[in-house]
Motif scaffolding. Structure first.
Motif, mmCIF file in Angstrom:
data_model
loop_
_atom_site.group_PDB
_atom_site.id
_atom_site.type_symbol
_atom_site.label_atom_id
_atom_site.label_comp_id
_atom_site.label_asym_id
_atom_site.label_seq_id
_atom_site.Cartn_x
_atom_site.Cartn_y
_atom_site.Cartn_z
ATOM 1 N N LEU A 114 17.216 -2.790 -1.902
ATOM 2 C CA LEU A 114 17.246 -2.710 -3.358
ATOM 3 C C LEU A 114 16.235 -3.705 -3.911
ATOM 4 C CD1 LEU A 114 21.094 -2.383 -3.948
ATOM 5 C CD2 LEU A 114 19.374 -0.573 -3.786
ATOM 6 N N ALA A 162 14.418 -3.037 -7.236
ATOM 7 C CA ALA A 162 13.976 -2.400 -8.474
ATOM 8 C C ALA A 162 13.904 -3.328 -9.682
ATOM 9 C CB ALA A 162 14.891 -1.216 -8.814
ATOM 10 N N VAL A 192 14.201 1.027 -2.855
ATOM 11 C CA VAL A 192 14.363 1.478 -4.231
ATOM 12 C C VAL A 192 13.576 0.534 -5.127
ATOM 13 C CG1 VAL A 192 15.967 2.042 -6.080
ATOM 14 C CG2 VAL A 192 16.654 2.386 -3.687
ATOM 15 N N GLY A 215 11.540 -0.015 -9.118
ATOM 16 C CA GLY A 215 11.715 0.330 -10.521
ATOM 17 C C GLY A 215 10.741 -0.392 -11.421
ATOM 18 N N HIS A 244 11.676 5.767 -6.600
ATOM 19 C CA HIS A 244 11.592 5.133 -7.915
ATOM 20 C C HIS A 244 12.883 5.398 -8.682
ATOM 21 C CE1 HIS A 244 10.005 3.561 -11.628
ATOM 22 N NE2 HIS A 244 10.415 4.658 -12.237
ATOM 23 N N ASN A 245 13.493 4.337 -9.187
ATOM 24 C CA ASN A 245 14.681 4.457 -10.029
ATOM 25 C C ASN A 245 14.236 4.310 -11.483
ATOM 26 O OD1 ASN A 245 17.097 4.357 -11.378
ATOM 27 N ND2 ASN A 245 17.660 2.332 -10.619
ATOM 28 N N TRP A 248 16.192 1.677 -13.604
ATOM 29 C CA TRP A 248 16.345 0.376 -12.959
ATOM 30 C C TRP A 248 16.883 -0.687 -13.900
ATOM 31 C CZ3 TRP A 248 13.826 -3.662 -15.107
ATOM 32 C CH2 TRP A 248 12.747 -3.359 -15.940
ATOM 33 N N SER A 258 20.337 1.779 -9.053
ATOM 34 C CA SER A 258 19.443 1.700 -7.894
ATOM 35 C C SER A 258 20.186 2.074 -6.614
ATOM 36 C CB SER A 258 18.849 0.302 -7.768
ATOM 37 O OG SER A 258 17.946 0.055 -8.815
#
Length: 188
Positions: A3, A5, A44, A46, A59-60, A63, A70
């Motif tokens: 994670l 983002a 992930v 962002g 891509h979140n 975010w 995410s």
């Protein structure tokens, strides 16, 4: 899954982009997951859009709504062939492959949920079996991530001591970054 983002609002820059001991935190996290036995590695992103070698990037677009979105984006990207996912955070440079490997080994021994512990306290990374992805995603809101699922199902959680191979210290502020840069490496 890494994670990575967030915008790093208290740090002043997205954590994924931060250089630590000659490599970006995002690259360090990917290496830890890969060397710990995770394949593929999903990152992930962002707030920052970066190329990441050795990983699938997702891509979140939400975010800024918190870690929960995410986590959901990452779970959606995990290949159907994967029975488990190890979820790690980009801002913990001293959580390396040996901690990840312990979680992977816990899954091989039958754990469907495993959490790294330090001094008995549950921290990251976390391993979750596919059978729980839907509920984890449903409960992941705001900045909570997998925590609501873990609290709802303490009977599933296998504690995996990682004190001797990792340190969960994270980077939230410039002072945190300076303090961790000054510490000796844990050979992660």
């Amino acid at each position: 899954m890494l994670l990575a983002a967030g915008s790093g609002s208290r740090l002043g820059t997205p954590k994924a982009l931060v250089e630590f001991r000659g490599e970006r935190l995002v690259d360090r996290g990917v290496r830890a997951l890969h060397d710990g036995g995770c394949r593929p590695v999903v990152v992930v992103l962002g707030a920052a859009s970066v190329r990441v070698r050795g990983a699938v990037t997702v891509h979140n677009p939400r975010w800024d709504s918190g870690m929960g979105s995410s986590l959901r984006a990452g779970l959606d990207a995990i290949p159907e062939t994967a029975d488990h996912v190890v979820i790690a955070l980009v801002d913990q440079p001293f959580v390396g492959p040996r901690a990840v490997r312990r979680l992977v080994d816990a899954a091989a021994e039958g754990a469907s949920v495993a959490v790294a512990t330090y001094g008995g306290a549950r921290r990251n990374p976390v391993l979750i079996a596919r059978e729980h992805f839907e509920e984890v995603a449903r409960l992941a809101t705001g900045d909570a991530g997998a925590r609501p699922f873990l609290r709802a199902h303490p009977e599933l959680v296998v504690a995996v001591p990682c004190d001797d191979v990792a340190d969960p210290a994270d980077i939230d502020t410039p002072a945190d970054l300076s303090a961790l840069r000054a510490r000796p490496d844990l050979a992660v």
